[in-house]
Design a protein around this motif. Sequence first.
Motif, PDB file in Angstrom:
ATOM      1  N   LYS A 103      -4.497  10.575   6.599  1.00 51.63           N
ATOM      2  CA  LYS A 103      -5.912  10.241   6.762  1.00 51.63           C
ATOM      3  C   LYS A 103      -6.307   9.079   5.859  1.00 51.63           C
ATOM      4  O   LYS A 103      -7.176   8.274   6.201  1.00 51.63           O
ATOM      5  CB  LYS A 103      -6.763  11.469   6.469  1.00 51.63           C
ATOM      6  CG  LYS A 103      -6.644  12.555   7.536  1.00 51.63           C
ATOM      7  CD  LYS A 103      -7.494  13.764   7.195  1.00 51.63           C
ATOM      8  CE  LYS A 103      -7.346  14.843   8.278  1.00 51.63           C
ATOM      9  NZ  LYS A 103      -8.134  16.067   7.950  1.00 51.63           N
ATOM     10  N   ARG A 104      -5.666   8.992   4.675  1.00 50.61           N
ATOM     11  CA  ARG A 104      -5.972   7.894   3.760  1.00 50.61           C
ATOM     12  C   ARG A 104      -5.453   6.569   4.303  1.00 50.61           C
ATOM     13  O   ARG A 104      -6.078   5.525   4.123  1.00 50.61           O
ATOM     14  CB  ARG A 104      -5.351   8.168   2.393  1.00 50.61           C
ATOM     15  CG  ARG A 104      -5.701   7.120   1.341  1.00 50.61           C
ATOM     16  CD  ARG A 104      -4.996   7.445   0.028  1.00 50.61           C
ATOM     17  NE  ARG A 104      -5.371   6.499  -1.002  1.00 50.61           N
ATOM     18  CZ  ARG A 104      -4.842   5.290  -1.143  1.00 50.61           C
ATOM     19  NH1 ARG A 104      -3.916   4.883  -0.286  1.00 50.61           N
ATOM     20  NH2 ARG A 104      -5.227   4.480  -2.126  1.00 50.61           N
ATOM     21  N   LEU A 160       2.198   5.142  -3.017  1.00 54.90           N
ATOM     22  CA  LEU A 160       2.115   6.574  -2.750  1.00 54.90           C
ATOM     23  C   LEU A 160       3.218   7.327  -3.481  1.00 54.90           C
ATOM     24  O   LEU A 160       4.369   6.887  -3.522  1.00 54.90           O
ATOM     25  CB  LEU A 160       2.233   6.843  -1.248  1.00 54.90           C
ATOM     26  CG  LEU A 160       1.199   6.162  -0.343  1.00 54.90           C
ATOM     27  CD1 LEU A 160       1.530   6.419   1.114  1.00 54.90           C
ATOM     28  CD2 LEU A 160      -0.212   6.651  -0.666  1.00 54.90           C
ATOM     29  N   VAL A 193       2.180  14.327  -2.350  1.00 53.23           N
ATOM     30  CA  VAL A 193       1.037  14.199  -1.453  1.00 53.23           C
ATOM     31  C   VAL A 193       0.969  15.375  -0.483  1.00 53.23           C
ATOM     32  O   VAL A 193       1.983  16.036  -0.207  1.00 53.23           O
ATOM     33  CB  VAL A 193       1.105  12.890  -0.630  1.00 53.23           C
ATOM     34  CG1 VAL A 193       1.138  11.684  -1.535  1.00 53.23           C
ATOM     35  CG2 VAL A 193       2.321  12.897   0.300  1.00 53.23           C
ATOM     36  N   ALA A 225      -3.353  14.808   4.534  1.00 49.88           N
ATOM     37  CA  ALA A 225      -4.359  14.074   3.766  1.00 49.88           C
ATOM     38  C   ALA A 225      -3.898  12.640   3.516  1.00 49.88           C
ATOM     39  O   ALA A 225      -4.716  11.703   3.540  1.00 49.88           O
ATOM     40  CB  ALA A 225      -4.618  14.787   2.440  1.00 49.88           C
ATOM     41  N   CYS A 226      -2.598  12.469   3.314  1.00 55.93           N
ATOM     42  CA  CYS A 226      -2.058  11.123   3.091  1.00 55.93           C
ATOM     43  C   CYS A 226      -2.231  10.261   4.335  1.00 55.93           C
ATOM     44  O   CYS A 226      -2.603   9.084   4.247  1.00 55.93           O
ATOM     45  CB  CYS A 226      -0.587  11.219   2.706  1.00 55.93           C
ATOM     46  SG  CYS A 226       0.190   9.633   2.335  1.00 55.93           S
ATOM     47  N   GLU A 252       0.828  -1.202   0.000  1.00 54.01           N
ATOM     48  CA  GLU A 252       0.000   0.000   0.000  1.00 54.01           C
ATOM     49  C   GLU A 252       0.868   1.259   0.000  1.00 54.01           C
ATOM     50  O   GLU A 252       0.609   2.213  -0.734  1.00 54.01           O
ATOM     51  CB  GLU A 252      -0.921  -0.010   1.216  1.00 54.01           C
ATOM     52  CG  GLU A 252      -1.819   1.196   1.342  1.00 54.01           C
ATOM     53  CD  GLU A 252      -2.626   1.181   2.621  1.00 54.01           C
ATOM     54  OE1 GLU A 252      -3.632   1.906   2.684  1.00 54.01           O
ATOM     55  OE2 GLU A 252      -2.251   0.440   3.560  1.00 54.01           O
ATOM     56  N   ARG A 280      -4.269   3.972   7.449  1.00 54.09           N
ATOM     57  CA  ARG A 280      -4.873   3.654   8.748  1.00 54.09           C
ATOM     58  C   ARG A 280      -4.123   4.449   9.820  1.00 54.09           C
ATOM     59  O   ARG A 280      -3.065   4.029  10.285  1.00 54.09           O
ATOM     60  CB  ARG A 280      -4.796   2.146   9.008  1.00 54.09           C
ATOM     61  CG  ARG A 280      -5.686   1.329   8.098  1.00 54.09           C
ATOM     62  CD  ARG A 280      -5.598  -0.150   8.410  1.00 54.09           C
ATOM     63  NE  ARG A 280      -4.268  -0.676   8.153  1.00 54.09           N
ATOM     64  CZ  ARG A 280      -3.840  -1.041   6.936  1.00 54.09           C
ATOM     65  NH1 ARG A 280      -4.642  -0.910   5.889  1.00 54.09           N
ATOM     66  NH2 ARG A 280      -2.641  -1.526   6.766  1.00 54.09           N
TER      67      ARG A 280
END
Length: 522
Positions: free
Chosen positions: A343-344, A331, A336, A340-341, A327, A346
């Motif tokens: 928050k995306r 990125l 980014v 915000a990253c 995951e 966990r």
Amino acid sequence: MAGGNDPYARELARQARERERARKAAEAEAKRKAREEKLAYEATRAQEAVDRTSVAEHDAEQLSELLRTAVLDERPLTFDRLRQKFVPSQFVPPKWRSKAAPQPGWEEYEPEAPRGLLGALGFGRRRYDAEVEAARKRFDRALQDHARHEKERVEKLEKARTRHEQRNREEAARIEAWNTELEQRRAAYRDRDVEAVEWFVDQVLAASVYPHGFPKAHRVSYQADTGDLLVEIDLPLENVVPAARAYRYVKTRDEITPVPRPEKERKELYSSVLAQTALRTVHEILASDTEGIIQSVALNGHVATIDRATGRAVHPCLITLQADRDEFSQLILTQVDPRACLKRLRSLISPNPYELEPVRPLVTFDLSKFRLMDSLDVVAGLDSRPVLMDLTPTEFEHLIRQLFEAIGLDSVNTQPSSDEGVDAVAMNTDPIMKGLCIIQAKRTKNVVPFETVSALAGVVEHKRAAKGILVTTSWFGRASEAFANEHGRLELLDGANLVHLFKEHMNLDVIPGPVPPKRRPR
């Protein structure tokens, strides 16, 4: 004669006029110089304000580019980069030892022979011969002194050269030993050895370069069977963000005054710094793990500070996240928005880090590295005054676990096979005294051997626990007690202590075991 026609008076008047012109010219020059000095001083002070503004802007830019800088570096720390290369240093002798002093020459000591008629007639020959003899002796002593000094110089030079070569050999041996151990660690790392993986991650985090004011404290825990890594780092405090956005020079007061950074901007930059630091830490770990040993990273970011309300030291968690390798690799971290990253992913982020508002960590200590088993309620089946020696070893271990739960620790028992001498693990969740406790329970009628105590110390070090607690129904010898006191992270609880703890925390009257023999006075 009239004064106006007096040449002397005219000359005096001319001289007076010249002096006045010179005085006025000097005053004008002094004023001009004063103006220039004032302008130069003001320009210097104004430039100082500009320079301080540049520093503040540079510091703020550094903070806003923390993540991008690390990603663009493209030189993650690897085992190959940890290798050291020996380059022998050249021997450079001190100047006064590098060359021999010139050897004395006879011409420096030879007396001047008689000249003229006296020399031709042979007068003064006896005195000249005596002077030559004395000069010859001085010359011989000078030759001897020179030879002695030259011998001493050569000896000192050789000793210095020998010491230098010895230092080179020692440095070469140190580097060879380092590289040999490094290869052993690399092989262990590839085999997912816990200690090797945690050591390497320690190196990665220690090598990461941050601006001034960032703490370096961290700790890691690796789970070999799943490839999960837990990382806890200390984050910077809010004062890492420059309080001034710029500086200006006020001529009227001759002061350089700061232009405050708006509170909203300061808080936003600080929140961004925390988010960038968390993402950067995960990036550096996964980028350095070229072998793919680490499959996921759980990170908790804390700050070490003083609670302004209580004055006590606190260590609240402001960011917690969990990211899988696959995951995270998707990125594009250079593009980014850090918050915000997060928050995306966990993650949990403090809604108000400036006020130290904590979040609950997603993962705490990696208790899964111990083989855990379901809890057993032993207390329910006990008599009113149970004899601890009548319990089975498993029942005794679970009873001890229940005791520590009653004390206030989150405790679980380990499976009886392959537990490395660990009967239970406990977590102290107090924010000040938090830590992992290794608990070993010994139900015995005899003194606990010293080897048992020293073995527990080894397990505490291996598991990186905060404390090791050895509980027994019997007693400990003096050597064991002295060793525990010296170690600092061991606590020994004998039968007498158990009686007190069961009564205080579980209202149980227990009978531990035999009474220990009386000790002879030392």
